[in-house]
Design a protein around this motif. Structure first.
Motif, PDB file in Angstrom:
ATOM      1  N   GLN A 258       0.800  -1.223   0.000  1.00  0.00           N
ATOM      2  CA  GLN A 258       0.000   0.000   0.000  1.00  0.00           C
ATOM      3  C   GLN A 258       0.838   1.282   0.000  1.00  0.00           C
ATOM      4  O   GLN A 258       0.931   1.975   1.004  1.00  0.00           O
ATOM      5  CB  GLN A 258      -0.952   0.037   1.208  1.00  0.00           C
ATOM      6  N   PHE A 259       1.411   1.571  -1.153  1.00  0.00           N
ATOM      7  CA  PHE A 259       2.144   2.833  -1.287  1.00  0.00           C
ATOM      8  C   PHE A 259       1.385   3.791  -2.201  1.00  0.00           C
ATOM      9  O   PHE A 259       0.483   3.379  -2.920  1.00  0.00           O
ATOM     10  CB  PHE A 259       3.533   2.593  -1.878  1.00  0.00           C
ATOM     11  N   ILE A 260       1.828   5.042  -2.159  1.00  0.00           N
ATOM     12  CA  ILE A 260       1.327   6.015  -3.140  1.00  0.00           C
ATOM     13  C   ILE A 260       2.369   6.051  -4.247  1.00  0.00           C
ATOM     14  O   ILE A 260       3.513   6.451  -4.027  1.00  0.00           O
ATOM     15  CB  ILE A 260       1.130   7.406  -2.489  1.00  0.00           C
TER      16      ILE A 260
ATOM     17  N   LEU B  74      -5.074   4.697   5.702  1.00  0.00           N
ATOM     18  CA  LEU B  74      -4.390   3.615   6.424  1.00  0.00           C
ATOM     19  C   LEU B  74      -3.239   4.129   7.281  1.00  0.00           C
ATOM     20  O   LEU B  74      -2.947   3.553   8.320  1.00  0.00           O
ATOM     21  CB  LEU B  74      -3.860   2.564   5.430  1.00  0.00           C
TER      22      LEU B  74
ATOM     23  N   ARG C  30       0.835  17.652  -2.927  1.00  0.00           N
ATOM     24  CA  ARG C  30       1.646  16.725  -3.732  1.00  0.00           C
ATOM     25  C   ARG C  30       1.140  15.294  -3.629  1.00  0.00           C
ATOM     26  O   ARG C  30       1.433  14.468  -4.486  1.00  0.00           O
ATOM     27  CB  ARG C  30       3.108  16.760  -3.246  1.00  0.00           C
ATOM     28  N   VAL C  31       0.431  15.022  -2.546  1.00  0.00           N
ATOM     29  CA  VAL C  31      -0.038  13.679  -2.281  1.00  0.00           C
ATOM     30  C   VAL C  31      -0.960  13.178  -3.398  1.00  0.00           C
ATOM     31  O   VAL C  31      -0.997  12.009  -3.713  1.00  0.00           O
ATOM     32  CB  VAL C  31      -0.758  13.667  -0.910  1.00  0.00           C
TER      33      VAL C  31
ATOM     34  N   GLN D 155      -6.658   4.813  -4.673  1.00  0.00           N
ATOM     35  CA  GLN D 155      -5.544   4.174  -3.965  1.00  0.00           C
ATOM     36  C   GLN D 155      -4.851   5.178  -3.030  1.00  0.00           C
ATOM     37  O   GLN D 155      -4.491   4.846  -1.904  1.00  0.00           O
ATOM     38  CB  GLN D 155      -4.546   3.590  -4.977  1.00  0.00           C
ATOM     39  N   VAL D 156      -4.707   6.423  -3.512  1.00  0.00           N
ATOM     40  CA  VAL D 156      -4.087   7.457  -2.676  1.00  0.00           C
ATOM     41  C   VAL D 156      -4.921   7.668  -1.412  1.00  0.00           C
ATOM     42  O   VAL D 156      -4.390   7.721  -0.295  1.00  0.00           O
ATOM     43  CB  VAL D 156      -3.970   8.785  -3.457  1.00  0.00           C
TER      44      VAL D 156
ATOM     45  N   ARG E  69      -6.986   5.609  -0.019  1.00  0.00           N
ATOM     46  CA  ARG E  69      -6.910   4.432   0.853  1.00  0.00           C
ATOM     47  C   ARG E  69      -5.622   4.447   1.685  1.00  0.00           C
ATOM     48  O   ARG E  69      -5.651   4.248   2.897  1.00  0.00           O
ATOM     49  CB  ARG E  69      -6.978   3.168  -0.002  1.00  0.00           C
ATOM     50  N   VAL E  70      -4.502   4.720   1.004  1.00  0.00           N
ATOM     51  CA  VAL E  70      -3.227   4.731   1.725  1.00  0.00           C
ATOM     52  C   VAL E  70      -3.221   5.821   2.789  1.00  0.00           C
ATOM     53  O   VAL E  70      -2.807   5.598   3.926  1.00  0.00           O
ATOM     54  CB  VAL E  70      -2.042   4.923   0.752  1.00  0.00           C
TER      55      VAL E  70
ATOM     56  N   LEU F  61       4.792   9.045  -5.381  1.00  0.00           N
ATOM     57  CA  LEU F  61       5.688   9.653  -4.397  1.00  0.00           C
ATOM     58  C   LEU F  61       6.894   8.739  -4.206  1.00  0.00           C
ATOM     59  O   LEU F  61       6.773   7.519  -4.272  1.00  0.00           O
ATOM     60  CB  LEU F  61       4.977   9.840  -3.053  1.00  0.00           C
TER      61      LEU F  61
END
Ligand SMILES: Nc1ncnc2c1ncn2[C@@H]1O[C@H](COP(=O)(O)OP(=O)(O)OP(=O)(O)O)[C@@H](O)[C@H]1O
Ligand SMILES: [Mg+2]
Lengths: 224, 293
Positions: free
Chosen positions: A88-90, B205, B13-14, B198-199, B201-202, A93
């Motif tokens: 679970q990474f972005i 988390l 930026r995320v 996905q962003v 979700r992370v 980044l």
């Protein structure tokens, strides 16, 4: 801090887990084993509030996860470091930023923790790859990065889902040593793994309990 | 405060940059702000017009004296005597020949041989609130048979109604424009949110609060909408400022402009667009977040 009381979970259809009782005492070290598909990942997800039990209850710090409000859950997660089975990474980044992400979302000054961050990346052997993007890393490198991210907030509990799935024996040993070290510092550790050799190797370093999950029920294995 | 609402660059930026969809939001905001300038100008100009007609003309009336030429002067004199004795008449004035010619010129052209036309004489009356119009009418009917009192209500009322209606339409248009902007931003934000699940979700988390995740999206949409609206407002404002000037007595169309301080309302358009985008994105983000624990 984490307690399951008769907790059960079903993804719909037949129940997967039922009537699980488990208390993770502060400073304990648990291994969770069981066949693939037994529900280890599901159980761990219950423990950090990613899933809510469909029966019974899961208490985090004494509070039922189903009645915990969302901000409360977010704050709880800053105290529980998790290595996810699928990392679970972005993806856009860098590894450095991904590892620092928990600091960032908690509003901590990332620049002030730069030394810490660099040390941690060095320890998991990712200093040279710190500027790479997650998809550019090998499976093992990703898992090491995930571990670094799990512990950067200095959490009280560390939950790792197959953290040694993709890494070589030497690296798994280092990882185990780190987890044992963290455990000696008073942190609660819960590791799901297939790897019996790893569990055996842990014998010499920590006193861990082995929990076996099969057919939806948890049986307490021997104390190592 | 603004920073707290918009979040910092780092948090921004995320969420990965979204390429050309950025420009769709900016473009929409530009177009909507451009239209908003005209709708606002319409609302304000017709508002001014309605007020002017309602106020200044409410007090003014015209008395027309139609009499054979040899009696006209005598009747006008009698009329002026009556007016002088009537309470509530602030001012009365007989229009002279050249003024009458000026009134007729737009219809009949210059060089009008006025002397050969049997024109009625006109007396302009400015009344105050306590002018008893009915009483005056009756007295005129009795003593100056050729005089007709016309307080303009007949043609003023429909004009004031039309202007009021136009003003209402202007405000409705502004509301619709704001609603359209909100809808467009909501769609764009929803697209961005689902492209970045996905962003989200992370972030959840690793312990991000909903407000943090929402800010990562609201910041960019708010800034884009405000920037687009700034461009649109500037263009619209310039278009209005350089609208060809017709004579000041021209209709309301050439009066489509901002009077003095009303120009200061224009900078509010980008601010308002930013606020609309902020609220729309925030709503979309918070409802999208409900899918993530
Ligand atoms: N989102 C989901 N929807 C439906 N079924 C699911 C979902 N996630 C997992 N399952 C099912 O639940 C069961 C348990 O899954 P889980 O991932 O907990 O197993 P596991 O013990 O972690 O397995 P492994 O050792 O292979 O990682 C599996 O049969 C899986 O197919
Ligand atoms: Mg699993």
């Amino acid at each position: 801090m984490i307690e399951l009381q008769g907790a059960g979970y079903s993804y719909g259809g037949a129940g997967l887990l039922a009537g699980l009782d488990l208390g993770l005492a502060q400073g304990s070290f648990h291994f969770l084993t069981g066949p693939s598909g037994a529900g280890k990942t599901t159980l761990l997800k219950l423990c950090y509030g990613d899933l809510k039990p469909t029966s019974g209850q899961v208490l985090l710090d004494g509070r039922d996860t189903r009645s915990l409000e969302r901000d409360g859950l977010a704050r709880m997660r800053r105290r529980i470091g998790v290595v996810h089975q699928d990392c679970q990474f972005i993806d856009h980044l860098s590894i450095r930023e991904n590892v620092a992400l928990p600091l960032m979302v908690a509003g901590r000054d990332v620049a002030a923790e730069a030394v810490n961050l660099a040390q941690l990346l060095g320890w998991v052997g990712l200093a040279p790859r710190a500027d790479a993007l997650p998809p550019q890393l090998s499976g093992g490198e990703r898992q090491r990065a995930a571990l670094a991210r799990a512990i950067i907030m200095d959490p009280e509990v560390i939950i790792a889902d197959e953290p040694t799935g993709n890494i070589d024996w030497e690296m798994s040993q280092r990882l185990l040593t780190l987890l044992a070290e963290l455990n000696r510092m008073g942190k609660t550790v819960l590791v799901a793994t297939h790897d019996l050799a790893l569990i055996r190797a842990a014998k010499s370093q920590v006193s861990a309990r082995v929990l076996r999950l099969a057919n939806g029920v948890l049986s307490s294995g021997a104390e190592l | 405060m603004l920073d707290a609402a918009l979040g910092d660059r780092q948090a921004d930026r995320v969420v990965p940059p979204t390429g050309h969809t950025v420009w769709l939001t900016v473009l929409t905001a530009t177009a909507m702000a451009f239209l908003a300038v005209f709708a606002l100008a319409l609302a304000l100009a017709t508002g001014r017009l309605a007020d002017r007609w309602a106020d200044s003309l409410a007090q003014a009336a015209t008395i027309r004296v139609s009499a054979p030429p040899e009696q006209a002067d005598a009747q006008v004199d009698a009329l002026q005597a009556i007016l002088a004795a009537t309470p509530g008449v602030a001012e009365s004035r007989v229009l002279d020949q050249s003024e009458q010619a000026a009134l007729l010129e737009p219809w009949l052209g210059a060089d009008l041989p006025l002397d050969t036309l049997p024109l009625p004489r006109l007396v302009e009356v400015i009344g105050t609130d306590d002018l008893d119009v009915e009483g005056l009418r009756q007295r005129l009917a009795a003593e100056v048979p050729g005089a007709t009192y016309d307080d303009h209500t007949r043609w003023r009322q429909p004009l004031v109604r039309a202007a009021d209606r136009l003003r209402a339409l202007g405000w409705i248009a502004l509301t619709l424009i704001a609603g359209t902007l909100a809808a467009m931003v909501t769609l764009a934000a929803q697209a961005a949110l689902s492209a970045n699940s996905q962003v989200i979700r992370v972030l959840r988390l690793v312990g991000a609060r909903d407000a943090y995740v929402a800010r990562a999206f609201t910041r960019r949409f708010t800034l884009r909408a405000a920037a687009g609206a700034l461009i649109g407002t500037t263009l619209g404002g310039l278009a209005i400022a350089f609208l060809p000037q017709a004579d000041p007595a021209g209709g309301f169309l050439t009066g489509l402009s901002f009077a003095g301080a009303a120009w200061l309302l224009l900078p509010l358009i980008p601010l308002f667009a930013g606020a609309v985008a902020f609220l729309a994105t925030r709503r979309a983000a918070l409802s999208a977040l409900a899918r993530f624990e």
